[in-house]
Each structure stands twice: as structure tokens, then as C-alpha cells.
Enzyme design. Structure first.
Site, short mmCIF file in Angstrom:
data_model
loop_
_atom_site.label_atom_id
_atom_site.label_comp_id
_atom_site.label_asym_id
_atom_site.label_seq_id
_atom_site.Cartn_x
_atom_site.Cartn_y
_atom_site.Cartn_z
N GLY A 121 15.53 -1.31 47.07
CA GLY A 121 14.26 -1.10 46.67
C GLY A 121 12.98 -0.59 47.83
CB CYS A 133 18.59 -4.65 35.75
SG CYS A 133 18.42 -3.74 34.76
CD GLU A 139 12.66 0.43 36.24
OE1 GLU A 139 13.07 -0.78 36.19
OE2 GLU A 139 12.33 1.50 35.46
N GLY A 199 18.59 -0.90 41.97
CA GLY A 199 19.88 -2.16 42.70
C GLY A 199 18.68 -3.34 43.18
CB SER A 200 19.00 -5.35 45.74
OG SER A 200 18.77 -4.66 46.75
#
Length: 508
Positions: free
Chosen positions: A245, A296, A262, A240-241
Site C-alpha cells: 500500500g 484483514c 485497504e 493487500g499488505s
């Protein structure tokens, strides 16, 4: 196939519970799941909550005691059966991906194929969970390393890959001996719920697969927070963002657990004057505009040699203008909708900011003609702007490509590396020295560094992940499986003496 038929075939109901523990279901407050294609309600999910997380982790922990001692090839057999079931349901699952997140048909089918591919990889891996034998300095001793099951794994996934990213984690975790609890994105719970149902059906046919091996907790942010706190999850894998994270990483670290992160990408492509420009054009367009810029690994920054900058930028702008944008369910569409209104507003806000900073914006407008009413459809944007502008250092999850010129290849590499994110990168060049410099120790600082291929569209055979603000995690292929296991060093004395290491004497 109409929407009701898709749900029916995948076992989803009009009032779908969001907490699944094996084949048992429950849920709380209802929320509507809407399609980004037209904004219409698909169905209602009764959300799981934070209180469901301990139920899932406790069931996972109980299942772990049985699953960890099942021989790894038998664990692989479960994954093989899952892969076969996915092959049989591939078209239906892909239709749900298109309906729920707006991917065009080929990309939706590609996402399900990615699940199939990682199943194949994991099945082979189940017979290759190898350690090392290490020479001992002591006579009549053998030293070795083993990789053993770690424990329950919590997976937090994002909307843009509602199946594949979970599969990267879960299929490896299962063959490594670990149960899995899944918190999908609130924007894409239906794909996850359908996937859970399929996997549970398959597991029911294997006596070795314990109850509680798989759980799904489809709810809001509080669910992810509860998972990060829960000590029964030795590993939390979160996609995610960057802010998300950081929050997950801090929480998991506070209890000395592991996190596999990630996060953001702000990916660049360097275009050298020796490059095959036709090849580069195709790579740039797919990397920047594919999945409506919601990967991403999407290309965000294009760094072009000054000798070809003007002509190449003109070509990119022209292709962006011609790309077919519309209903992703229709043949010929290449660009579907953004996930929601918030994404559309964010994109327009950034483009306005770019103009204020002196940038020249090509495209980027919201489309209303020839597209379904209620969805957020946009023309991919090409922005010519000073590469030192603040917005170039930030990732906007939309099809915005920032372009700038360079004169020296080392300057281009420095520009590739100057952003805080470090996921994917590419260089198009036919100069072998430039290619080797780009992937070498003084080259790209990203986890993925490609030559003559775009930034987007990784295969499952290689480890996927990045550095810096991307989080440092690695998923999918290569030796990523080691994240889901614990390493133990063993020394076996098969002699009659007890020599100590380093020549230490301790005689009684």
C-alpha cells in the site's frame, strides 16, 4: 464436481490466457496455479505483463467516453444483469473459490453472496447518485453540487477474497460511470478470470456497454506497479499488505492521482466482565480462526478482564483444540488450509519468537494426519503473552490470537489503540456506558468498532475500511460510491444582474 469440470463450466481452459480485454484474450509466460488443498496443479495461466497495462487503460479510457453519458439507471441495469448471472452460477463460482484459495464451502458461498449483495446495493444506488442544492448569497442564483463519473478505475486485489473485494469496487464503479481494469493476486487468478468471463458475457447483451469497459491483467508485481504509474487511472484501489500500500500510494500520489487503500489489520476484542460469555466465545472463535486467520478483519488480540481471564482463556484453548481442520470441500470442516508453504513457515516462525519472548503457546502446530497431503494445515494458536511484546504489534496472516488481561476499561481501550493498524475492533459488554465509550470519540480508533459482535464478517451496507496503517480507504456501502466520482460545484445565474460574492465591486 471434479476440477476439470469446474474449469469447463466457468469457461476456463487448461492453458488460460491472463490478459482479457472484453472478450479478447492473450498471455505471455506460463505459470502453474496450484490448489492450497493439496498443492496440486489446477491449470496453467499465461501471465499478463506490464506492457498489457497501457492497452487496458487506453481501452478503458475510450470506453469511458461512451459509458459516462449512459444514464446511471441503465448502467445499473448492467449490474442487475450481472447479479442475476451470479445467482445462476453461485454454486460453481463458490466451488472455484474453495479449490483456489481453500475456503470452506459456507465461506465460499458467502463470498459469492457478497458479490450478489453488492450488485443489489449498486442497482439501487444507480438511482440515488445525488448531490446537494445550496443556498446562494446572491439574488437570483442557485448553487448545487453534482457527482459525475471519474474515469477508469484500477483495482488490485488480494488472494483471501478473490471475488468480493473486486466486486465492492467494480459494481460501484460501473454504476458511477467508470470502466475497470483488474489485477488479481498471483495466488488466485482463476477466480478473477472466471468472473471477468461472466461479466463480459453479460455486457455483450447490452448495446450501451462499450468494448473496453472491463479488462483483467493477471500477472505479477510489475503489473500493479504499471497500473499505479498509469495516469489514465485517476483512481487505484489496492487491497493487500502495508508495504504494498505504501508503494502504491507513493506512486499514485506522485502523479496526483487518488488511491483507495485497504491494508493491514491487527484487530482487538475487549471482553468485559458483564459480557455474555457464550456469545463472546462464538464470536472470538470465528473471528480468530475463520478463513484460517486469513482475513484483514481476523481477530489478532484478545483483551480480557482479569476477573474472567483464566477461565475464558482455558475455554478458547479447548475449542481451538477441537475445531475440525481439513479438506474444505468436505462437510463439517471449519478450518481449511493456509494459502501456501510461505504462510505456514511465517506462522511457525512467529510462534517460535513468541516462545522466546516468554509467551505460552496453545496449539498452532502443523497437522499431517487426517488432512490432504500437500496442503498446509494448522491448528489455530492461542498465545498468552505480554501485550507490549513486539510481535503483538505486527500482523501475521495466520490463525494466531494473542491474549492478555486488563483491569480497567480505559486501559483496555488504550491497548486496542496502541498498534499502528486501525481496521476492526470489538467490545463485548452489557454495560451501556462502556459500550458508548468504546464507539465514541475517546474510544476505538478503528474504522470498524463493534459491540457484542466479533471483528470479522462485515455487511455490505456499511462503509468498509480503517485508519492509520490500514490506509484510510472506504469501500462497499454507505457513501463509499463517492470515491469513484468527481464532485463539481455549479452556480446558475437566472437573473439579469451579475452580483459578485462577498460583496466585491468590479464595475466597468
Amino acid at each position: 464436481m471434479n476440477r476439470s469440470e469446474i474449469l469447463k463450466r466457468l469457461g476456463l481452459s487448461e492453458d488460460q490466457p491472463g490478459f482479457g480485454l472484453g472478450s479478447s484474450w492473450s498471455g505471455g509466460e506460463p505459470f502453474a496455479v496450484r490448489s492450497p488443498i493439496d498443492g496440486e496443479r489446477i491449470t496453467t495461466v499465461r501471465a499478463a505483463g506490464a506492457a498489457d497495462v497501457p492497452r487496458a487503460s487506453a481501452a478503458n479510457a475510450e470506453a469511458f467516453r461512451a459509458w459516462r453519458v449512459v444514464p446511471a439507471p441503465r448502467r445499473g441495469e448492467l449490474v442487475r444483469r450481472i447479479g442475476q448471472a451470479v445467482r445462476e452460477r453461485k454454486a460453481e463460482l463458490a466451488e472455484l473459490v474453495t479449490l483456489e484459495v481453500g475456503k470452506i464451502r459456507s465461506e465460499a458461498l458467502g463470498e459469492i453472496q457478497e458479490w450478489i449483495d453488492i450488485c443489489d446495493f449498486a442497482v439501487g444506488l444507480s438511482r440515488q447518485l445525488h448531490g446537494l442544492t445550496i443556498v446562494s448569497e446572491r439574488p437570483n442564483h442557485r448553487m448545487m453540487e453534482q457527482w459525475l463519473p471519474l474515469g477508469p478505475v484500477g483495482v488490485i486485489s488480494a488472494f483471501n477474497f478473490p471475488v468480493a473485494v473486486w466486486a465492492w469496487n467494480a459494481m460501484l464503479a460501473l454504476v458511477c460511470g467508470d470502466p475497470v481494469t483488474w489485477k488479481p493476486s498471483e495466488k488466485a487468478p482463476l477466480c478473477a478470470l472466471a468472473v471477468h468471463r461472466l461479466c463480459v458475457e453479460v455486457a455483450a447483451g447490452m448495446p450501451e456497454a462499450p468494448a473496453g469497459l472491463l479488462a483483467i491483467v493477471a500477472g505479477g508485481r510489475e503489473v500493479g506497479e504499471a497500473m499505479a504509474r498509469d495516469e489514465r487511472f485517476p483512481l487505484i484501489s489496492a487491497t493487500g499488505s502495508v508495504p504494498m500500500g505504501r508503494a502504491v500510494g507513493r506512486e499514485v500520489a506522485s502523479r496526483l492521482g487518488r488511491s483507495l487503500l485497504e491494508l493491514g489489520g491487527n484487530n482487538a476484542l475487549i471482553l468485559a466482565p458483564t459480557a455474555d460469555l457464550e456469545l463472546a466465545l462464538r464470536a472470538v472463535v470465528f473471528s480468530a480462526a475463520g478463513t484460517t486467520g486469513q482475513r484483514c478483519t481476523t481477530l489478532r488480540r484478545l483483551i480480557v478482564h482479569e476477573s474472567i481471564y483464566g477461565s475464558f482463556i482455558k475455554r478458547i484453548a479447548g475449542v481451538f483444540e477441537r475445531l475440525p481442520v481439513g479438506d474444505p470441500q468436505l462437510d463439517g470442516t471449519l478450518i481449511g488450509p493456509l494459502i501456501d508453504e510461505a504462510s505456514g513457515s511465517a506462522m511457525q516462525g512467529v510462534l517460535n519468537q513468541a516462545r522466546e519472548l516468554g509467551g505460552t503457546v496453545h496449539g498452532g502446530e502443523r497437522l499431517t494426519a487426517g488432512v490432504p497431503t500437500g496442503g498446509v494445515y494448522v491448528r489455530p494458536a492461542l498465545v498468552e503473552i505480554d501485550p507490549r511484546s513486539s510481535i503483538v504489534f505486527e500482523e501475521t496472516f495466520a490463525p494466531i490470537l494473542y491474549a492478555s488481561a486488563y483491569s480497567d476499561f480505559d486501559e483496555a481501550i488504550a491497548r486496542n489503540n496502541e498498534v499502528p493498524q486501525g481496521l476492526s475492533s470489538a467490545a463485548f459488554t452489557n454495560d451501556v456506558r462502556e459500550a458508548e465509550r468504546f464507539i465514541g470519540p475517546a474510544g476505538s480508533d478503528c474504522g470498524i468498532s463493534n459491540v457484542n459482535i466479533g471483528t470479522s464478517g462485515a455487511e455490505i451496507g456499511g462503509a468498509f475500511g480503517g485508519e492509520k496503517w490500514t490506509g484510510g480507504g472506504r469501500e462497499s456501502g454507505s457513501d463509499s460510491w463517492k470515491a469513484y466520482m468527481r464532485r463539481t460545484t455549479n452556480t446558475i445565474n437566472y437573473g439579469t444582474d451579475l452580483p459578485l460574492a462577498q460583496g466585491v465591486k468590479f464595475d466597468l
